[in-house]
Design an enzyme around this catalytic site. Structure first.
Site, PDB file in Angstrom:
ATOM      1  N   ARG A  37      17.196 117.200  10.555  1.00 42.55           N
ATOM      2  CA  ARG A  37      16.842 118.514  10.005  1.00 42.55           C
ATOM      3  C   ARG A  37      18.112 119.317   9.682  1.00 42.55           C
ATOM      4  NH1 ARG A  37      11.392 120.608  13.227  1.00 42.55           N
ATOM      5  NH2 ARG A  37       9.945 119.693  11.733  1.00 42.55           N
ATOM      6  N   LYS A 198      -3.572 113.331  18.422  1.00 40.53           N
ATOM      7  CA  LYS A 198      -4.741 114.216  18.378  1.00 40.53           C
ATOM      8  C   LYS A 198      -5.493 114.153  17.064  1.00 40.53           C
ATOM      9  CE  LYS A 198      -3.509 117.739  21.655  1.00 40.53           C
ATOM     10  NZ  LYS A 198      -3.200 119.138  21.811  1.00 40.53           N
ATOM     11  N   GLY A 344       8.105 114.060  13.426  1.00 39.70           N
ATOM     12  CA  GLY A 344       9.264 113.725  14.253  1.00 39.70           C
ATOM     13  C   GLY A 344       9.202 112.331  14.855  1.00 39.70           C
TER      14      GLY A 344
HETATM   15  C1  3PG Z   1       8.177 122.052  13.678  1.00 43.01           C
HETATM   16  O1  3PG Z   1       8.983 121.593  14.501  1.00 43.01           O
HETATM   17  O2  3PG Z   1       7.274 121.365  13.172  1.00 43.01           O
HETATM   18  C2  3PG Z   1       8.375 123.475  13.211  1.00 43.01           C
HETATM   19  O3  3PG Z   1       9.571 123.994  13.644  1.00 43.01           O
HETATM   20  C3  3PG Z   1       7.207 124.321  13.641  1.00 43.01           C
HETATM   21  O4  3PG Z   1       7.186 124.432  15.023  1.00 43.01           O
HETATM   22  P1  3PG Z   1       5.907 125.023  15.766  1.00 43.01           P
HETATM   23  O5  3PG Z   1       4.826 123.979  15.698  1.00 43.01           O
HETATM   24  O6  3PG Z   1       6.350 125.337  17.148  1.00 43.01           O
HETATM   25  O7  3PG Z   1       5.484 126.271  15.007  1.00 43.01           O
END
Ligand code: 3PG
Length: 386
Positions: A37, A198, A344
Site C-alpha cells: 500500500r 464471512k 490483504g
Molecule cells: C482497509 O484496510 O481495508 C481500509 O483501511 C479500511 O479499513 P476499515 O475496514 O478499518 O475501515
C-alpha cells in the site's frame, strides 16, 4: 467510470492534503510486514513533488475508535515513505490544531509532512464537520488516494471535499477504471473466485456477480455456510448459521455457481483427511478445499479471459491447509486471462508464492473492492468521479 485525476489539478506552490491508504499489515510487534500500500501511493506523491506542491499526508492505521492508541501511531510509516521516495518525511504528533497548522505553514515546495492517525479523533469516523473543517484548514487542494477506504464516509475521505477542490490520486483512478472495465466490458469468459471467512460481508457481491460472471467459484469458510444451507454436515467448521436463510435465497442451483465438492478437514485427533462435501463428521473442521475442487476450479480458470479473485480458499497461512489457496494462486498467475486480485490475505498468499508480479492488477482495496464490484456507490469515489 472515470475520476478527476490529480494530473489535472493546479498544485504549484499549494498545500495539498493527500488522504492515502496506508493502513498496512503489521506483525504483533508493530513492524510493517507488507509495504504494497505504501508503494501504491508513491507515484501520486512523486507527481505532486515534481509539481512543487507542499504535501500534507493523512491516513489511518487500524481501528483506534476515536482515541489515541500508541501502537497505532503513524510515525512507523515515515521511514518507509522516506525510503520509497528518497526524500525526508516529517511525522507530526497530531493531525489537526494550531501546532500542525504552524508546521504546515513553514513547509517548502516539495516537502512532505505525515499527520498523526486521523482515527484518533472520533470526528473522523463520524465525519464531523468541525473535524473535516480542521483538516481542510491545512490545505488548498484535496487529493484522495485511498481506494481501500473509499467505502467509508469519513471526514478525511469525503468530509474535507466540502471545503476543498477534490481530485483522485493515480492509484485510485487506476482502481476505478480497471474495476469498472471488469464489471462493464470484460473479456469473456469472466470468472470470479471468492473466498475468506464471512459470507455475511459477501452476500451482496455473490448475488451481483452471479448476474455478470460466466462462472463464480466459492471457497474458504464462506462456502461452509452454503454447504450448511444445503443441509450438509460441516462438523465444527466456521460458519454463520444466522445467514443460512439469506444464503438459501441465493440461486444455489445456478450452474454458474461452483462450491467445494471435497474438503480438507482437521480432526480432533489424527492427521487431516479429505472428505467429500456432505461427509464431514461431527467434531471435524473444514480447513481447505480438496483436490477434486482444486481440479474443478483450475479447469474453469484455464478457460477464463478475465479473472477476479478476493479471499483465500482455506487457512492458507498454516500447512497443510495452504494447498487450495496456493493452487489457485498458480492457476490465476499462469492463466492467459486479465487478472485482478484484491484483499490483504489474497495478496499476502500470492506474495509468499512470489507470484504477485504475474498478476495484471493488484487492488489496494479489500472491503472497498468488494463493494465496488457489488455495484455499490463508494462515497470516496463519488466525490472525485468525473
Ligand atoms: C482497509 O484496510 O481495508 C481500509 O483501511 C479500511 O479499513 P476499515 O475496514 O478499518 O475501515
Amino acid at each position: 467510470m472515470k475520476c478527476r485525476s490529480v494530473r489535472s489539478a493546479n498544485v504549484k506552490g499549494k498545500r495539498v492534503l493527500v488522504t492515502a491508504e496506508l493502513n498496512v499489515a503489521r506483525d504483533r510487534a508493530g513492524r510493517v510486514v507488507d509495504d504494497s500500500r505504501i508503494r501504491a501511493v508513491i507515484p501520486t506523491l512523486k507527481l505532486l513533488q515534481k509539481r512543487r506542491a507542499k504535501i500534507v499526508l493523512a491516513t489511518h492505521l487500524g481501528r483506534p475508535g476515536g482515541r489515541v492508541v500508541s501502537a497505532l501511531r503513524t510515525k512507523v510509516l515515515a521511514p518507509l515513505l522516506r525510503r520509497a521516495l528518497g526524500r525526508q518525511v516529517t511525522a507530526l504528533s497530531d493531525c489537526i490544531g494550531p501546532p500542525v497548522e504552524a508546521a504546515v505553514k513553514k513547509m517548502n515546495a516539495g516537502e512532505i509532512v505525515l499527520l498523526e492517525n486521523t482515527r484518533f479523533y472520533p470526528g473522523e469516523e463520524r465525519n464531523s464537520p468541525s473535524f473535516a473543517k480542521a483538516l481542510s484548514r491545512l490545505a488548498d487542494v484535496f487529493v484522495l488516494e485511498s481506494f481501500g477506504s473509499a467505502h467509508r464516509r469519513h471526514a478525511s475521505i469525503v468530509g474535507v471535499g466540502k471545503y476543498l477542490p477534490s481530485y483522485a490520486g493515480l492509484q485510485l483512478c487506476a482502481e476505478v477504471s480497471t474495476l469498472s472495465k471488469v464489471l462493464g466490458q470484460p473479456q469473456r469468459p469472466l470468472v470470479a473466485l471468492l473466498g475468506g471467512a464471512k459470507i455475511s460481508t459477501k452476500l451482496g457481491i455473490i448475488s451481483s456477480l452471479l448476474r455478470r460472471v460466466d462462472n463464480l467459484l466459492l471457497g474458504g469458510a464462506l462456502a461452509n455456510t452454503i454447504l450448511q444451507a444445503q443441509g450438509l454436515q460441516i462438523g465444527r467448521s466456521l460458519s454463520e448459521p444466522a445467514m443460512v436463510r439469506k444464503v438459501k435465497a441465493l440461486h444455489l442451483t445456478d450452474p454458474k455457481l461452483h462450491i467445494p465438492v471435497d474438503l480438507v478437514v482437521a480432526r480432533p485427533t489424527g492427521r487431516p483427511v479429505i472428505r467429500a462435501a456432505g461427509a464431514v463428521r461431527p467434531g471435524e473442521v473444514i480447513s481447505d478445499i480438496g483436490p477434486d475442487t482444486i481440479k474443478l476450479f483450475q479447469n474453469i480458470l484455464t478457460t477464463a479471459r478475465t479473472v477476479v479473485w478476493n479471499g483465500p480458499m482455506g487457512k492458507y497461512e498454516r500447512r497443510p491447509y495452504d494447498g487450495g489457496t496456493k493452487a489457485m494462486g498458480r492457476a490465476v498467475a499462469s492463466s492467459r486471462a486479465f487478472s485482478v486480485v484484491g484483499g490483504g490475505e489474497t495478496v499476502d498468499a500470492l506474495r509468499s508464492q512470489r507470484l504477485l508480479n504475474q498478476v495484471d492488477f493488484i487492488s489496494t482495496g479489500g472491503g472497498a473492492m468488494i463493494e465496488f464490484l457489488e455495484g455499490r456507490k463508494l462515497p470516496g469515489v463519488e466525490l472525485v468521479r468525473q
